[in-house]
Design an enzyme around this catalytic site. Structure first.
Site, PDB file in Angstrom:
ATOM      1  N   ARG A  57       0.844  -1.187   0.000  1.00 59.03           N
ATOM      2  CA  ARG A  57       0.000   0.000   0.000  1.00 59.03           C
ATOM      3  C   ARG A  57       0.886   1.245   0.000  1.00 59.03           C
ATOM      4  NH1 ARG A  57      -3.085   2.791   5.064  1.00 59.03           N
ATOM      5  NH2 ARG A  57      -3.813   4.591   3.881  1.00 59.03           N
ATOM      6  N   GLU A  82      -3.566  -0.565   8.308  1.00 58.47           N
ATOM      7  CA  GLU A  82      -2.383  -0.156   9.069  1.00 58.47           C
ATOM      8  C   GLU A  82      -2.420  -0.804  10.440  1.00 58.47           C
ATOM      9  OE1 GLU A  82      -1.512   4.035   9.508  1.00 58.47           O
ATOM     10  OE2 GLU A  82      -2.030   4.461   7.416  1.00 58.47           O
ATOM     11  N   ASN A  88      -7.494   1.214  10.105  1.00 59.98           N
ATOM     12  CA  ASN A  88      -6.184   1.494  10.680  1.00 59.98           C
ATOM     13  C   ASN A  88      -6.321   1.376  12.194  1.00 59.98           C
ATOM     14  OD1 ASN A  88      -5.399   2.133   8.094  1.00 59.98           O
ATOM     15  ND2 ASN A  88      -5.092   4.305   8.465  1.00 59.98           N
ATOM     16  N   HIS A 129      -3.084  10.953   1.273  1.00 60.10           N
ATOM     17  CA  HIS A 129      -2.512  10.677   2.590  1.00 60.10           C
ATOM     18  C   HIS A 129      -1.886  11.961   3.123  1.00 60.10           C
ATOM     19  CE1 HIS A 129      -1.084   7.155   5.240  1.00 60.10           C
ATOM     20  NE2 HIS A 129      -0.849   8.267   5.907  1.00 60.10           N
ATOM     21  N   ASN A 154      -7.144   8.918   3.536  1.00 63.96           N
ATOM     22  CA  ASN A 154      -6.627   8.244   4.716  1.00 63.96           C
ATOM     23  C   ASN A 154      -6.991   9.005   5.983  1.00 63.96           C
ATOM     24  OD1 ASN A 154      -4.745   6.096   5.860  1.00 63.96           O
ATOM     25  ND2 ASN A 154      -3.854   7.971   6.727  1.00 63.96           N
ATOM     26  N   GLU A 155      -7.682   8.324   6.891  1.00 62.22           N
ATOM     27  CA  GLU A 155      -7.982   8.830   8.231  1.00 62.22           C
ATOM     28  C   GLU A 155      -8.560  10.253   8.220  1.00 62.22           C
ATOM     29  OE1 GLU A 155      -4.475   8.376  10.603  1.00 62.22           O
ATOM     30  OE2 GLU A 155      -4.428   6.201  10.357  1.00 62.22           O
ATOM     31  N   TYR A 177      -4.289   0.798  15.994  1.00 61.92           N
ATOM     32  CA  TYR A 177      -3.016   0.781  16.707  1.00 61.92           C
ATOM     33  C   TYR A 177      -3.153   0.467  18.195  1.00 61.92           C
ATOM     34  CZ  TYR A 177      -0.690   2.730  12.612  1.00 61.92           C
ATOM     35  OH  TYR A 177      -0.183   2.909  11.356  1.00 61.92           O
TER      36      TYR A 177
END
Length: 517
Positions: A101, A401, A330, A146, A190-191, A332
């Site tokens: 990616r 992610e 994503n 991004h 992204n996000e 974490y």
């Protein structure tokens, strides 16, 4: 604690995890499950002013305010992937990944930000990368945005200007047209949480201070931009190329600190996650109703004559709803949530916790990495996958992610191996529960420019020597572990064998040979 003792503890934890895994059921990856790695354009490409590339908001921010990054650095050269893309592909081959990616730099492909001019050099760079990956049997997964917005568009209002919906769609059309014959998985934005709440709270470019109004204008505009890019692909390009489109949503898993905090945890999930998921994935569409009500009341109390979170019309609700082919996650970390106590000042981090009157805290039993916000709690991912599936009825989920930050350059990164392995275990347990997780993408292929942390924080499976003009990439033990993982397609005995091989060559982990897990 000495280095040796730290490594002993890490090794002990790893052995315990593996021992539990041996008794926890099927931990082989199912057929079709994809393993991959990820990067982002500003973080790795460098070549910030090569050829006709336009200026991005990160270029402008860190050239005008270099002290904002932790080490005074920027992404001008970064990993120099613009010139070293062949080595990047070589690393992906060494890892044996199914997918890589990466993101396209909007100002590299469209230097003015608009579709009136396409850079031939930018087009050539991405064609080389895409074709090089495909030649090696690696699927390119492309993120359109991004975070490196063309600065000229920011000067026109950026994501707070509703015209950006059309500007982004025009950019998406160029990318689909140029690369759609080879790209089968597209990620739009992204996000969005970071784009809006980070960008308008002086934590990410454009580094503005307007959480009350501009951040919420951004919320709606990114949703409309994603939907327009999706609808365009669905109507014009899917019949030609049969690809899929979604967007990666960052979603820390939030649990109530006590049973009395259950409502606070629900509202926090809505603030962090559902602002971006509910309009797309829910049956009803639009903003999460409870959150919309709270934000409307806050605005009225503060004297605003209009909702700070712009309402969707019914036509807009229908336009945004259902604009996905899978869920891109994503993930974490996990955090605990509670109501703010009387007289308590502030809360952890910035994403709207003051709007909903909550504090986001650590469970003291969880280990943290680098900073206190990064708590390691693998079971939170399994709970989150179940929650996404049950809340939205999602059939397909792709982990886009997941990774561990460290400050150390150490090549023997046992903590990262432990982290990846333990989170993958929870993914496989969720798959055994019936959740269709399609794949896992490690962040990151290599150390890179970690935004305002500069080069102080490292996520890479490969170490990068940023003092070397060649930006030498060296595999860490986590790269060797991941390579073994892609070969064996399991988390069980063959990876224990791998770890024993590490102990033979590493004095700091010699205790593992004695423990035999």
């Amino acid at each position: 604690m000495s280095f040796g003792n730290k490594m002993y503890v890490s090794a002990l934890v790893f052995c315990i995890v593996i021992s539990v895994a041996r008794c926890s059921g099927n931990l082989g990856f199912p057929p079709g499950f994809k393993l991959g790695v990820a990067t982002a354009s500003y973080q790795v490409e460098g070549a910030w002013n090569v050829s006709d590339k336009g200026e991005s908001i990160w270029d402008r921010l860190l050239h005008t305010q270099p002290s904002l990054s932790a080490d005074g650095s920027n992404g001008d050269v970064a990993c120099d992937s613009y010139h070293l893309w062949r080595r990047d592909i070589e690393m992906a081959v060494e890892l044996g990944v199914d997918m890589y990616r990466f993101s396209i730099s909007w100002p590299r492909l469209l230097p003015s930000g608009f579709a009136n001019y396409v850079s031939e050099d930018g087009k050539r760079y991405y064609n080389n990368l895409i074709d090089g990956l495909l030649e090696k049997g690696i699927e390119p997964v492309v993120t359109l945005y991004h975070w490196d917005l063309p600065q000229y568009l920011q000067d026109l209002g950026g994501w707070a200007n509703p015209l950006i919906v059309d500007w982004f769609a025009d950019y998406a059309r160029v990318a689909y047209t140029l690369f759609g014959d080879r790209i089968k998985t597209w990620l739009t934005l992204n996000e969005p949480l970071i784009i809006c709440d980070g960008g308008y709270n002086k934590l990410w470019a454009p580094y503005l201070d307007d959480l009350k109004v501009a951040a919420f204008l951004c919320n709606k505009n990114v949703m409309m931009a994603h939907a327009k890019a999706y609808r365009m692909y669905d109507e014009e390009f899917r019949p030609l190329y049969q690809g899929k489109v979604s967007f990666p949503n960052i979603f820390f898993w939030f649990e109530p600190e006590t049973p009395a905090d259950a409502e606070a945890a629900v509202l926090t999930r809505q603030m962090w996650h559902d602002r971006y998921a509910h309009p797309v994935f829910s049956q009803a569409g639009g903003w999460p109703p409870e959150l919309e009500k709270v934000l409307l009341a806050n605005g009225k109390r503060e004297g605003y004559p209009y909702p700070r979170l712009p309402p969707f019309t019914q036509e807009e609700i229908n336009y945004v709803k259902g604009t996905y082919d899978f869920y891109a996650l994503n993930h974490y970390t996990t955090r605990l949530v509670r109501r703010v106590k009387p007289g308590e000042a502030g809360s952890w981090i910035f994403y709207g916790s003051e709007e909903i009157n909550v504090a986001i805290v650590n469970d003291p039993s969880w280990t943290t990495a680098v900073t206190d916000w990064f708590a390691i709690n693998p079971t939170g991912l399994r709970k989150q996958l179940h929650w996404i599936n049950s809340t939205y009825g999602i059939s397909d989920i792709l982990i886009t992610e997941n990774g561990l930050p460290t400050f150390e350059k150490d090549l023997l990164d046992v903590n990262r191996i432990t982290y990846i392995r333990s989170y993958l275990e929870q993914i496989l347990l969720a798959i055994n529960d019936g959740i269709n997780v399609m794949g896992y993408t490690a962040w990151s292929l290599m150390d890179n420019f970690e935004w305002l942390a500069g080069y102080t924080v490292k996520y890479g499976l490969y170490d990068v020597d940023f003092t070397s003009p060649n930006r030498t990439r060296t595999p860490r033990e986590s790269a060797r572990y991941f390579s073994n993982l892609t070969k064996t397609r399991t988390l069980t005995d063959d990876n224990i064998y791998y770890l024993r091989n590490v102990t033979k060559n590493t004095k700091a982990l010699k205790t593992l040979a004695i423990m035999e897990c």
